[in-house]
Design an enzyme around this catalytic site. Structure first.
Site, mmCIF file in Angstrom:
data_model
loop_
_atom_site.group_PDB
_atom_site.id
_atom_site.type_symbol
_atom_site.label_atom_id
_atom_site.label_comp_id
_atom_site.label_asym_id
_atom_site.label_seq_id
_atom_site.Cartn_x
_atom_site.Cartn_y
_atom_site.Cartn_z
ATOM 1 N N VAL A 96 0.783 -1.149 -0.006
ATOM 2 C CA VAL A 96 0.080 -0.005 0.086
ATOM 3 C C VAL A 96 0.873 1.312 -0.122
ATOM 4 C CG1 VAL A 96 -1.734 1.342 1.290
ATOM 5 C CG2 VAL A 96 -1.941 -1.106 1.263
ATOM 6 N N SER A 97 1.855 1.340 0.777
ATOM 7 C CA SER A 97 2.952 2.500 0.723
ATOM 8 C C SER A 97 4.183 2.178 0.838
ATOM 9 C CB SER A 97 2.356 3.081 1.837
ATOM 10 O OG SER A 97 2.995 4.684 1.948
ATOM 11 N N SER A 98 5.242 2.855 0.503
ATOM 12 C CA SER A 98 6.561 2.493 0.611
ATOM 13 C C SER A 98 7.584 3.839 0.558
ATOM 14 C CB SER A 98 7.130 1.555 -0.623
ATOM 15 O OG SER A 98 6.989 2.508 -1.853
#
Length: 325
Positions: A96-98
């Site tokens: 979802v996020s990095s």
């Protein structure tokens, strides 16, 4: 030389950060604007990734800074300063996020071509690390970052405060921009787009620059006015998680069966296929790609006009043009 476990964590962090800065320096990422070196020297990345995930067989392994095992903590700290993207949020097995690869971040910040006094909007808050780098360079008041997920923005705000930075962090749909903070001189996206959101242009001042991942590249647009922008892709490959939100549209994966293997695996062909998804059959894309000598990314561009937006090869008014969503 003492083993890393005998080294004070802050000293180890300083050493790892200095090593990362040297690695980015060697890549030439900020060659045209070396002031960015100061930001990467000053901002502690490990404060923005208190934990992250490493891909393993069957899923992800969580690495975190509060692990009771000192060797695991050492591994976490060294990983935080690797010149590599770090998965920071996984939901139902999906990234979802990095935190992006630091050398790519440095390249994008340099290509953003900020000047003292520029107001910047970042689309995709992530961990807050990129906003901290911008705030270090420009000051808190000139930096705004937005993300759709309240968990992401709360964490980013927390990380930023711990590191001593306080830009404006907004929870909302990045495709809609942040009109209450406009006008912006620069907009930078850290998530992949399928088109240029129309809402951004009226929030830009004349001559503003937009830098965003699209297909598997980076598009750099100059904004002429509230309805017009144009620019070309950089040569740099770029892979980011997609923009999420109400205005996001996601094309179906292209079917590359029947095409030569060397084309299916070629970076520049896959860029063309991604850029023209939904408007050009992959087999037609392959014919064009061969006919035009396997064009590099810099030969492609995007134009946003009053009625439509389109991608093109070589010339906005030339024979090769494809509508964007």
């Amino acid at each position: 030389m003492a083993h890393a476990l005998d080294t004070d964590p802050e000293d180890l962090a300083d050493q790892a950060r200095a090593s990362l800065v040297r690695e980015i320096e060697r890549s030439g990422a900020w060659e045209s604007d070396p002031v960015w070196r100061e930001a990467f020297e000053a901002v502690p990345r490990h404060l923005f990734v208190p934990y992250y995930y490493i891909g393993v067989t069957g899923g992800f392994e969580r690495v975190w800074g509060e692990d009771p095992d000192p060797r695991a903590r050492d591994r976490w700290l060294r990983g935080a300063y690797a010149d590599a993207p770090l998965a920071t949020r996984v939901r139902d097995g999906e990234l979802v996020s990095s935190s992006s690869q630091p050398s790519l971040m440095a390249k994008m910040l340099t290509e953003l071509a900020v000047r003292d006094g520029d107001a910047v909007l970042e689309i995709g808050a992530g961990t807050g690390y990129n906003a901290a780098l911008l705030a270090h360079r420009l000051g808190d008041d000139l930096v705004t970052t937005i993300d759709l997920d309240v968990e992401i923005t709360e964490a980013a705000r927390r990380h930023l405060a711990v590191a001593g930075y306080h830009p404006t962090v907004v929870t909302g749909d990045g495709a809609r921009g942040v009109p209450e903070r406009a006008p912006f001189d620069r907009i930078v996206a850290t998530c992949t787009l399928t088109t240029i959101p129309r809402a951004w242009l009226p929030q830009c001042g004349p001559g503003a620059r937009i830098l965003a991942p699209m297909a598997t590249g980076l598009i750099a647009l100059r904004v002429r006015d509230a309805e017009h922008a144009e620019g070309r892709f950089l040569h740099t490959p770029a892979f980011f998680v997609p923009l999420r939100g109400a205005t996001r549209s996601e094309p179906e994966p292209p079917r590359l069966g029947g095409l030569p293997r060397r084309a299916r695996g070629h970076d520049l062909f896959r860029f063309l296929v991604a850029l023209t998804a939904g408007s050009l059959d992959p087999h037609d894309a392959y014919a064009l790609w061969e006919r035009e000598g396997q064009p590099t990314r810099e030969r492609y561009g995007i134009t946003v006009g009053e009625e439509r937006a389109w991608a093109w090869l070589d010339d906005p008014e030339g024979p090769y043009a494809w509508p964007l969503p």
